[in-house]
Design an enzyme around this catalytic site. Structure first.
Site, PDB file in Angstrom:
ATOM      1  N   CYS A  60       0.839  -1.193   0.000  1.00 49.71           N
ATOM      2  CA  CYS A  60       0.000   0.000   0.000  1.00 49.71           C
ATOM      3  C   CYS A  60       0.884   1.256   0.000  1.00 49.71           C
ATOM      4  O   CYS A  60       1.694   1.421  -0.907  1.00 49.71           O
ATOM      5  CB  CYS A  60      -0.993  -0.020   1.158  1.00 49.71           C
ATOM      6  SG  CYS A  60      -2.351   1.165   0.900  1.00 49.71           S
ATOM      7  N   GLU A  76      -2.472  -8.820   3.008  1.00 56.71           N
ATOM      8  CA  GLU A  76      -2.920  -9.340   4.309  1.00 56.71           C
ATOM      9  C   GLU A  76      -4.428  -9.260   4.475  1.00 56.71           C
ATOM     10  O   GLU A  76      -4.987  -9.866   5.400  1.00 56.71           O
ATOM     11  CB  GLU A  76      -2.200  -8.583   5.440  1.00 56.71           C
ATOM     12  CG  GLU A  76      -2.752  -7.233   5.802  1.00 56.71           C
ATOM     13  CD  GLU A  76      -2.352  -6.105   4.857  1.00 56.71           C
ATOM     14  OE1 GLU A  76      -2.647  -4.935   5.171  1.00 56.71           O
ATOM     15  OE2 GLU A  76      -1.757  -6.383   3.786  1.00 56.71           O
ATOM     16  N   HIS A 108      -3.582  -4.686  -0.472  1.00 56.30           N
ATOM     17  CA  HIS A 108      -3.242  -5.255   0.831  1.00 56.30           C
ATOM     18  C   HIS A 108      -3.291  -6.781   0.747  1.00 56.30           C
ATOM     19  O   HIS A 108      -4.370  -7.364   0.844  1.00 56.30           O
ATOM     20  CB  HIS A 108      -4.234  -4.784   1.892  1.00 56.30           C
ATOM     21  CG  HIS A 108      -4.065  -3.366   2.309  1.00 56.30           C
ATOM     22  ND1 HIS A 108      -3.188  -2.977   3.302  1.00 56.30           N
ATOM     23  CD2 HIS A 108      -4.666  -2.236   1.862  1.00 56.30           C
ATOM     24  CE1 HIS A 108      -3.252  -1.666   3.461  1.00 56.30           C
ATOM     25  NE2 HIS A 108      -4.142  -1.190   2.596  1.00 56.30           N
TER      26      HIS A 108
END
Length: 210
Positions: free
Chosen positions: A82, A193, A191
């Protein structure tokens, strides 16, 4: 052999979710701002949330820009995600104010030209040929994005003696750089994650390169 990954804590980023995501795919993870620990890890993940200028200020406060540079000069892997990707470029422009980035790649992070901003939600990408990060993922794999700024033009000219970086693109109103793989330096605008199984596969692919 379990790989030791540092998530760099410089006051900006999704630290714990990044830590958990890396642990789920088998890494030994430490969240720290310690210069030597970040330098010595098998892999360094640089997160980032918020404004480009604030992230650069926090990064410099913990000498994170020097850690990144030192690691890359020794061929040691770094992954930015990001705004942690955006700060790897030469500059960011927000509200007409230009801020100097880490300058690992030329280029400008600037406002997305799209009917709806921020770009928030799931989107597909056009992975670069031969990508290691996206290995094993289908073309319709979706990743989670939250951003209003992006790199809209790839500005690094080809160098005859070097393998060109692998640049992955996505589209929201216009094409923008979604990921880059350039030797030991990799980055994603989305992202991983927060991107479910696809993001876990990408992180596992990255760890396999350490």
């Amino acid at each position: 052999m379990t790989k030791h990954v540092v998530v760099l804590d410089y006051g900006s980023g999704n630290l714990r979710s990044a830590q958990r995501a890396l642990e789920r795919v088998g890494a030994d993870v430490e969240v720290t701002s310690d210069f030597r620990t970040a330098l010595d890890a098998d892999g360094l993940l640089v997160p980032g949330v918020g404004a480009f200028a604030a992230c650069m200020e926090g990064l410099r406060a913990v000498r994170g820009d020097r850690v990144i540079g030192r690691r890359l000069s020794g061929g040691r892997p770094v992954l930015g995600i990001c705004v942690g990707m955006q700060i790897l470029f030469a500059r960011g422009v927000e509200h007409g104010v230009e801020t100097e980035g880490c300058d690992e790649w030329p280029g400008t992070v600037e406002p997305l030209q799209a009917p709806i901003v921020p770009h928030m939600g799931w989107n597909t990408v056009r992975a670069a040929d031969g990508s290691a990060l996206f290995a094993g993922l289908d073309d319709d794999a979706r990743f989670y994005f939250v951003h209003s700024y992006a790199v809209r033009h790839w500005e690094l000219p080809p160098i005859e003696q070097l393998r060109p970086p692998r640049v992955t693109w996505a589209e929201h109103g216009e094409p923008f750089v979604a990921a880059v793989e350039n030797g030991p330096l990799s980055a994603t605008q989305f992202h991983p994650e927060k991107s479910g199984d696809a993001g876990a596969t990408l992180l596992k692919n990255w760890i396999s390169t350490l």
